[in-house]
Design an enzyme around this catalytic site. Structure first.
Site, PDB file in Angstrom:
ATOM      1  N   ASP A   1       0.813  -1.211   0.000  1.00 39.26           N
ATOM      2  CA  ASP A   1       0.000   0.000   0.000  1.00 39.26           C
ATOM      3  C   ASP A   1       0.852   1.270   0.000  1.00 39.26           C
ATOM      4  OD1 ASP A   1      -2.936   1.176   0.855  1.00 39.26           O
ATOM      5  OD2 ASP A   1      -1.304   2.257   1.830  1.00 39.26           O
TER       6      ASP A   1
ATOM      7  N   THR B   1      -5.217   2.476  -0.102  1.00 40.32           N
ATOM      8  CA  THR B   1      -5.226   1.773  -1.380  1.00 40.32           C
ATOM      9  C   THR B   1      -5.667   0.330  -1.195  1.00 40.32           C
ATOM     10  OG1 THR B   1      -3.377   3.190  -2.060  1.00 40.32           O
ATOM     11  CG2 THR B   1      -3.890   1.304  -3.457  1.00 40.32           C
ATOM     12  N   ASP B   2      -5.213  -0.320  -0.131  1.00 40.43           N
ATOM     13  CA  ASP B   2      -5.676  -1.672   0.166  1.00 40.43           C
ATOM     14  C   ASP B   2      -7.189  -1.705   0.380  1.00 40.43           C
ATOM     15  OD1 ASP B   2      -3.353  -3.177   0.006  1.00 40.43           O
ATOM     16  OD2 ASP B   2      -2.814  -2.899   2.096  1.00 40.43           O
ATOM     17  N   ILE B   3      -7.689  -0.770   1.165  1.00 37.16           N
ATOM     18  CA  ILE B   3      -9.122  -0.728   1.470  1.00 37.16           C
ATOM     19  C   ILE B   3      -9.930  -0.523   0.193  1.00 37.16           C
ATOM     20  CG2 ILE B   3     -10.935   0.555   2.658  1.00 37.16           C
ATOM     21  CD1 ILE B   3      -9.196  -1.080   4.538  1.00 37.16           C
TER      22      ILE B   3
END
Length: 406
Positions: free
Chosen positions: A147, A179-181
């Site tokens: 991320d 960004t992961d979320i």
């Protein structure tokens, strides 16, 4: 009442955050999500502490709060996918599953016979979602992606942080792995679309999700501003490139946010601040002019906002329908009456730690509401249960365990 996805089984081979976040969202909506973990170790985030969850006596446990944020409503099994017997178990589960989530490096599962082509041959209706840093194609495809790296490479950090020349200037990442979320949210959307298409076609498909793609897509107005003008947007701290005033302002006892989106709101703010003439100043009468004359207007507004406390401003401006608010710490967030009214904090019984806290799913559905069925599981908590559903008896499970397969 059963959840909206109670007819769907998801085999979650992912770990860390993006994949598990997608799996948790599907699980919250009722899907039976089986989380496949490494025997004895489990998801890496189980060890990403402190902070650690405390037990009923107030003592720290070995359960990292990080893991708890993304694995609610799942069942955990442990399978060593490097062993042929472990691969055979996954194949048997795939026959009974609708979705596979995985976030291994490109090609990483092919050697185990767990890639899309291999599993689609077993179950042509399978929706198989791969989440990687850079996608299945392109020159960066073999690279690992994280991320923080993607926030920098994908441009988010170039527009986040204080402007050059100010104290603390420099690029800044978001305070959560955004960004992961976002990739998890896009992935779950894509899975639902693929399941809908399967209803028409009878066939599954491969979904190729990349953190970099998602980060570029989520640059939104900043990306389009660059594409429209060819000019790189600059860091503006808490200011907005296209709206003024739309930032934090000092008050007599702290800070508040003003989010003024139109000229009427600006006029009402100026009147409440005792400076109605500001709204009719030739430099500030429209938003476009306020953006142009930002450097002149903002210092004038700061001189006004420091004259009252945050609470006094919020009470006065809310009465005038001027968007504003405090900058809360998390203790204040979870004490906020609106957050409490929406049920965003909950507690769930845990098999080893009494009760564990959770942040609730924000989706409110009238006919198929989200159910909090299971706390994030312990490593392999449901291995025997799931294997029994496959038809394995106690003796067969014991043998697999003695071989280190589960």
């Amino acid at each position: 009442m059963a959840g909206a996805l109670s007819h769907i089984r998801v085999l979650d081979l992912s770990r860390i955050l993006a994949g598990p976040w997608a799996g948790q969202l599907l699980a919250d909506m009722g899907a039976d999500v089986i989380k496949v973990e490494r025997p004895g170790e489990g998801d890496d985030t189980r060890r990403w502490g402190p902070p650690w969850i405390k037990d009923e006596a107030g003592e720290p446990t070995d359960i990292a709060s990080y893991f708890l944020c993304a694995n609610r409503n799942k069942r955990s099994i442990t399978v060593d996918i490097t062993q042929p017997e472990g691969q055979a178990l996954i194949h048997r589960l795939v026959k009974q599953s609708d979705v596979v989530l995985e976030n291994y490096k490109v090609g990483g599962l092919k050697k185990y016979g767990l890639d899309y082509a291999s599993l689609a041959a077993i179950n042509p209706r399978l929706v198989y979602c791969s989440i990687t840093g850079f996608g299945q194609t392109g020159p960066y495809a073999p690279r690992a992606g994280y991320d923080f790296l993607i926030q920098g490479l994908g441009g988010l950090m170039s527009v986040t942080g204080r402007p050059d020349g100010e104290p603390g200037a420099g690029p800044m990442k978001a305070g959560v792995a955004l960004t992961d979320i976002l990739t998890g949210l896009y992935a779950s959307n894509a899975v639902l679309a693929a399941l809908s298409w399967r209803e028409q076609s009878g066939l599954g498909q491969h979904i190729d999700m990349a953190l970099l793609d998602v980060q570029v897509a989520c640059l939104a107005n900043q990306a389009l501003g660059y594409l429209a003008t060819g000019e790189n947007p600059q860091r503006l701290g808490n200011s907005h490139p296209s709206i003024v005033p739309y930032q934090d302002f000092p008050t007599a006892d702290g800070y508040m946010i003003l989010a003024i989106g139109n000229d009427g709101q600006f006029q009402r703010f100026c009147a409440e601040a005792g400076q109605a003439e500001l709204a009719h100043d030739a430099r500030f009468s429209t938003n476009a002019l306020r953006v142009q004359h930002r450097q002149e207007l903002v210092p004038l507004l700061r001189q006004l906002t420091v004259q009252r406390s945050t609470a006094e401003w919020i009470a006065a401006l809310e009465a005038k329908a001027v968007p504003c608010g405090p900058i809360n710490q998390l203790s204040e967030v979870f004490a906020d009456p609106q957050v409490q009214a929406r049920g965003m904090q909950l507690s769930m019984p845990h098999p080893t730690s009494g009760q564990v806290p959770q942040v609730a799913c924000p989706i409110k559905m009238s006919a198929t509401p989200v159910e909090n069925r299971r706390a994030p599981p312990t490593v392999g908590q449901h291995t025997d249960e799931v294997l029994q559903e496959l038809g394995l008896g106690a003796e067969g499970i014991a043998q697999l365990r003695s071989q280190g397969v589960v």
